[in-house]
Design an enzyme around this catalytic site. Structure first.
Site, PDB file in Angstrom:
ATOM      1  NE  ARG A  14      -1.666  -0.964  -8.530  1.00 16.66           N
ATOM      2  CZ  ARG A  14      -1.856  -0.380  -6.724  1.00 16.66           C
ATOM      3  NH1 ARG A  14      -2.170   0.475  -6.352  1.00 16.66           N
ATOM      4  NH2 ARG A  14      -1.146  -0.751  -6.096  1.00 16.66           N
ATOM      5  CG  ASP A  15       1.505   0.274  -5.033  1.00 22.95           C
ATOM      6  OD1 ASP A  15       0.592   1.678  -4.822  1.00 22.95           O
ATOM      7  OD2 ASP A  15       1.696  -0.588  -4.171  1.00 22.95           O
ATOM      8  CG  HIS A 208       1.561  -4.561  -0.398  1.00 24.07           C
ATOM      9  ND1 HIS A 208       1.802  -4.223  -1.401  1.00 24.07           N
ATOM     10  CD2 HIS A 208       2.246  -2.899   0.167  1.00 24.07           C
ATOM     11  CE1 HIS A 208       1.605  -3.180  -2.366  1.00 24.07           C
ATOM     12  NE2 HIS A 208       1.911  -2.091  -0.876  1.00 24.07           N
ATOM     13  CG  HIS A 210       4.039   1.274   1.670  1.00 30.28           C
ATOM     14  ND1 HIS A 210       4.507   1.853   0.411  1.00 30.28           N
ATOM     15  CD2 HIS A 210       3.337  -0.428   1.303  1.00 30.28           C
ATOM     16  CE1 HIS A 210       3.298   1.429  -0.496  1.00 30.28           C
ATOM     17  NE2 HIS A 210       2.552   0.352   0.239  1.00 30.28           N
ATOM     18  CB  CYS A 241      -0.560   5.236  -0.755  1.00 29.65           C
ATOM     19  SG  CYS A 241      -1.578   5.633  -0.264  1.00 29.65           S
ATOM     20  CG  ASN A 250       5.340  -0.662  -3.257  1.00 27.42           C
ATOM     21  OD1 ASN A 250       5.076   0.465  -3.465  1.00 27.42           O
ATOM     22  ND2 ASN A 250       3.965  -1.533  -2.304  1.00 27.42           N
TER      23      ASN A 250
END
Length: 316
Positions: A14-15, A208, A210, A241, A250
């Site tokens: 997803r991300d 979370h 990055h 993002c 990430n």
């Protein structure tokens, strides 16, 4: 003393893929998820129920849900952005959903096209539905440490959002370093303040990170010291993002697993198969690899696959 378990949540499907302009086929997304399952990754964020106009890469959310193993013990989750997204996710069979807030009002409006107050109303609505439907719920707080538009995020803003969420239900809370600008002391301070002010159990916190500035693993170390045992990561370091200029992907799942296991924790993940998954994930990424393990343990990967990803034939 027995070793402590660290939950790794891979968000690559997803991300990791949502920012890629070249569409990835449903078959290849499911193949990536299957590779992560084979590596014994315990939790996977598989898709997002967003409007295809805004996130075309996630237009096949229902098809992804249909293709997931019905017998797997893996915790599959999906991101939702509105109540319709929640209804779609539940109808597709998901019993774990994620909703994003932002510690910065500017970023929140760009990311969700609505105000924080509107999102809290949505949380009220979705929370009641989730309780009725027996759906587990996670609330992520984006830009918990730094916002590309408003600068360093005050701890009080993070605490306020976490308190608002927890006042509505015993939800898991994710603190996100969306633009990769966090420092370890910020992580320590934010986790301590959220735990103190909301009385949340450390088992209900997720971090979370990055790796834009190369601090992700240092921040993981701070999180571990603060008692957090759940971390998002992305196989092959995929991610980014659209609203964070120059934000990287990430933290690579393979780097995270090697790091926490090197510190004596247990993840239950098969590293060789995880590297297989990371290599596969890299086939669909338009950015250079920003992790470490693949370069050292699978150097042939960097000459094997052509870039950019549109040169790769679907289902190859």
């Amino acid at each position: 003393m027995s070793q402590q378990f660290v939950e790794v949540i891979d968000v690559a499907p997803r991300d990791g893929l949502q920012n890629e302009a070249q569409l990835v086929s449903t078959e290849n997304k499911l193949a990536l998820i299957a590779a992560l399952i084979a590596a014994r990754v315990p939790s996977i964020q598989t898709t997002s129920f967003a409007h295809p106009k805004w996130v075309p890469q996630m237009a096949d959310a229902e098809a992804i849900a249909q293709g997931l193993s019905k017998t797997s013990t893996v915790k599959f989750s999906a991101l939702i952005l509105n109540f319709k997204g929640y209804e779609r996710a539940v109808a597709a069979g998901f019993r774990r959903v994620d909703l994003a807030l932002s510690a910065s009002e500017t970023f929140h409006r760009l990311n969700t096209n609505q105000s924080t107050a509107d999102s809290l109303k949505l949380l009220d609505l979705v929370g009641k539905a989730a309780e009725r439907d027996g759906v587990s719920f996670r609330v992520g707080i984006a830009v918990s440490f730094h916002c590309p538009f408003e600068g360093r995020t005050p701890v009080a803003a993070v605490v306020s959002h976490a308190r608002e969420a927890r006042a509505r239900g015993a939800y898991k809370i994710g603190l996100s370093d969306t633009d990769g600008m966090a420092f370890p002391d910020q992580v320590s301070d934010a986790v301590a303040a959220v735990r103190e002010e909301t009385k949340i159990n450390s088992g209900d916190l997720i971090l979370h990170f990055h790796d834009t500035y190369g601090r992700a693993l240092a921040n993981v170390s701070a999180g571990l010291d603060a008692g957090v045992r759940s971390y998002d990561a992305s196989a092959g370091g995929l991610g980014g993002c659209p609203f964070c200029p120059a934000a990287s992907g990430n933290v690579a799942t393979e780097d995270l697993v090697a790091f926490v296991e090197g510190l004596g924790f247990v993840t239950g993940i098969d590293m060789e198969k995880l590297l297989d998954a990371a290599e596969f994930a890299r086939r669909f990424c338009s950015r250079p690899y920003e992790g470490h393990l693949l370069k050292v343990l699978r150097p042939a990967h960097f000459t094997k696959w052509p870039h950019p990803p549109e040169q790769i034939q679907p289902n190859a």
